[in-house]
Design a protein around this motif. Structure first.
Motif, mmCIF file in Angstrom:
data_model
loop_
_atom_site.group_PDB
_atom_site.id
_atom_site.type_symbol
_atom_site.label_atom_id
_atom_site.label_comp_id
_atom_site.label_asym_id
_atom_site.label_seq_id
_atom_site.Cartn_x
_atom_site.Cartn_y
_atom_site.Cartn_z
ATOM 1 N N LEU A 71 11.385 7.877 6.709
ATOM 2 C CA LEU A 71 11.491 9.035 5.828
ATOM 3 C C LEU A 71 12.394 8.779 4.623
ATOM 4 C CD1 LEU A 71 11.730 11.758 8.602
ATOM 5 C CD2 LEU A 71 9.721 10.952 7.358
ATOM 6 N N VAL A 72 13.465 8.041 4.819
ATOM 7 C CA VAL A 72 14.357 7.762 3.688
ATOM 8 C C VAL A 72 13.693 6.782 2.715
ATOM 9 C CG1 VAL A 72 16.577 6.768 3.030
ATOM 10 C CG2 VAL A 72 16.431 8.303 4.985
ATOM 11 N N THR A 73 12.920 5.845 3.234
ATOM 12 C CA THR A 73 12.165 4.951 2.350
ATOM 13 C C THR A 73 11.151 5.728 1.533
ATOM 14 O OG1 THR A 73 12.434 3.086 3.868
ATOM 15 C CG2 THR A 73 10.643 2.935 2.270
ATOM 16 N N ILE A 179 22.130 2.772 0.936
ATOM 17 C CA ILE A 179 22.449 1.920 -0.209
ATOM 18 C C ILE A 179 21.414 0.806 -0.343
ATOM 19 C CG2 ILE A 179 24.149 0.292 -1.137
ATOM 20 C CD1 ILE A 179 26.313 2.025 0.193
ATOM 21 N N GLY A 180 20.996 0.245 0.790
ATOM 22 C CA GLY A 180 19.953 -0.774 0.760
ATOM 23 C C GLY A 180 18.657 -0.249 0.166
ATOM 24 N N VAL A 181 18.241 0.951 0.568
ATOM 25 C CA VAL A 181 17.031 1.559 0.008
ATOM 26 C C VAL A 181 17.202 1.802 -1.487
ATOM 27 C CG1 VAL A 181 15.596 3.642 0.020
ATOM 28 C CG2 VAL A 181 16.295 2.599 2.180
ATOM 29 N N ALA A 182 18.372 2.277 -1.890
ATOM 30 C CA ALA A 182 18.625 2.527 -3.315
ATOM 31 C C ALA A 182 18.507 1.238 -4.125
ATOM 32 C CB ALA A 182 20.009 3.144 -3.499
ATOM 33 N N LEU A 183 19.059 0.143 -3.619
ATOM 34 C CA LEU A 183 18.975 -1.136 -4.327
ATOM 35 C C LEU A 183 17.532 -1.619 -4.420
ATOM 36 C CD1 LEU A 183 22.080 -2.998 -2.832
ATOM 37 C CD2 LEU A 183 21.829 -2.051 -5.135
#
Length: 419
Positions: A71-73, A179-183
């Motif tokens: 869901l966050v992805t 943070i990983g998804v944001a990057l």
């Protein structure tokens, strides 16, 4: 009878799913698992069955990270960076801050008063309520107790964890995944180079295979060297590299499912097989090599294939996060006042009821109002109706609710290798 039902893209695109009951069940499972160790100093459920690989609480944490990865992805793939981070902050921080305040200024004073017969020394304690807020507001719990209320309970042999709310430990690992998804979103990998995510997941998997080759019953991470590991900033607390690896792998599995949703089949045969593989790996080893991917598919399959009545649970009100962050506080409080002496089942019933009551209040008073601010400042346009006029505000494209992945208590005493 149909055994195949198309792809995830075809079956998992709206709110017509059972994510609500899955998240609530995972949160309840954490409370159930903690009941045995917090109330009675026993191993958590599933620890012996899995030969120490995991337990019910820890397995639930992995489940939360899988669902959060999906869901966050999806959220990171469709939202601008600023709005993505705003949504994540709204889902995580208001509920956490209220929980910290309730713990420091309601629960802890009551327990102190009951133990000491008054509040003399509570407010001015070296590690008092204000220190608890200052140490823990930034998602990393760096102060475990409030004015010694848990330590005092432990003197009589009633407290089996030194923390008043150890369940908060996993939140900083969740934020690390955000943070990983944001990057990945900023670099364009989510939208235009999804093979990068697949490659990263494969690398994480190979590192886990390396551990499993040495020990089929590898437990993922241990408490013994937890406080001697990575610290980026003081407010973030310390990160255990093994914990990062295993939780990131669970999150990445969810991300791959989301990014390759048009290629992932929804199959009843695969759903049943994934359940069998999960149980087999729990008992015979290699849980994280084969069991965790099987668990990821099982959760996805259940979210899609559970009957319609299950889909109504949590469709409008998501109590899972609140149940998680308050469950440990409720259980520690029950132990401190002596209710665990009544036996396991009364203690468990009171734990679940108390955690659910706190979760309901948290959702309606803080979490849900906070989520209403997610579109603050965004321009929302209205498409014209057929025949003229406007159709009113348009909701965001993705209708699957965004998830938060709670965890369970990391530093439980006497629980083997707990979460």
């Amino acid at each position: 009878m149909r055994w195949s039902h198309g792809s995830v893209a075809e079956c998992f695109s709206g709110r017509n799913n059972s994510l609500g009951i899955l998240r609530l069940s995972l949160a309840a499972a954490v409370v159930v698992s903690h009941a045995s160790v917090l109330g009675f100093g026993d191993k958590e459920f599933g620890y012996h069955f899995s030969h120490g690989q995991t337990d019910l609480g820890k397995l639930s944490v992995y489940g939360f990270f899988v669902l959060s990865g999906i869901l966050v992805t999806r959220s990171g793939n469709r939202l601008p960076l600023g709005r993505f981070l705003w949504h994540r902050a709204l889902r995580l921080l208001p509920g956490l801050w209220l929980c910290l305040a309730v713990t420091a200024f309601v629960v802890a004073p009551f327990l102190y008063w009951r133990q000491q017969g008054g509040l003399d020394g509570f407010w001015g304690h070296a590690r008092g309520p204000w220190d608890y807020l200052a140490s823990n507001w930034a998602v990393a719990p760096r102060q475990k107790d409030v004015s010694g209320v848990v330590a005092t309970a432990g003197e009589s042999g009633l407290a089996h964890s030194p923390s008043i709310d150890a369940a908060l430990w996993s939140l900083r690992y969740e934020v690390l995944c955000y943070i990983g998804v944001a990057l990945l979103a900023v670099t364009g990998a989510l939208a235009r180079a999804r093979r990068v995510v697949l490659l990263l997941t494969a690398v994480l998997g190979l590192l886990i295979v390396r551990d499993a080759v040495c020990d089929p019953f590898w437990a993922g991470f241990s408490d013994s060297d937890y406080y001697a590991n990575i610290q980026f900033f003081e407010v973030t607390g310390r990160f255990d590299p093994d914990t990062v690896l295993y939780l990131a792998f669970a999150f990445a599995l969810g991300s791959v499912i989301e990014l390759y949703r048009e290629r992932v089949p929804v199959s009843d045969v695969l759903g049943v097989a994934s359940g069998i593989v999960l149980i087999g790996s729990l008992r015979f080893g290699y849980l994280f090599v084969v069991g965790l991917p099987a668990f990821a598919y099982l959760l996805l399959w259940l979210a899609i294939r559970l009957p319609a009545p299950f889909r109504r649970v949590g469709a409008r009100h998501d109590y899972s996060y609140g149940m998680y962050i308050y469950g440990f506080v409720v259980q520690q409080s029950l132990v401190a006042v002596g209710f665990a002496r009544w036996g396991f089942w009364p203690y468990l019933a009171m734990s679940l009821a108390g955690a659910l009551a706190a979760a309901v209040l948290s959702w309606h008073l803080v979490e849900r109002p906070a989520m209403r601010l997610k579109n603050l400042g965004s321009a929302r346009t209205s498409p014209p109706k057929a025949g003229g006029g406007t159709a009113g505000p348009v909701p965001e494209a993705a209708k699957v609710p965004e998830a938060m992945a709670p965890g369970s208590g990391k530093d439980l005493v006497g629980s083997g290798n707990p979460v």
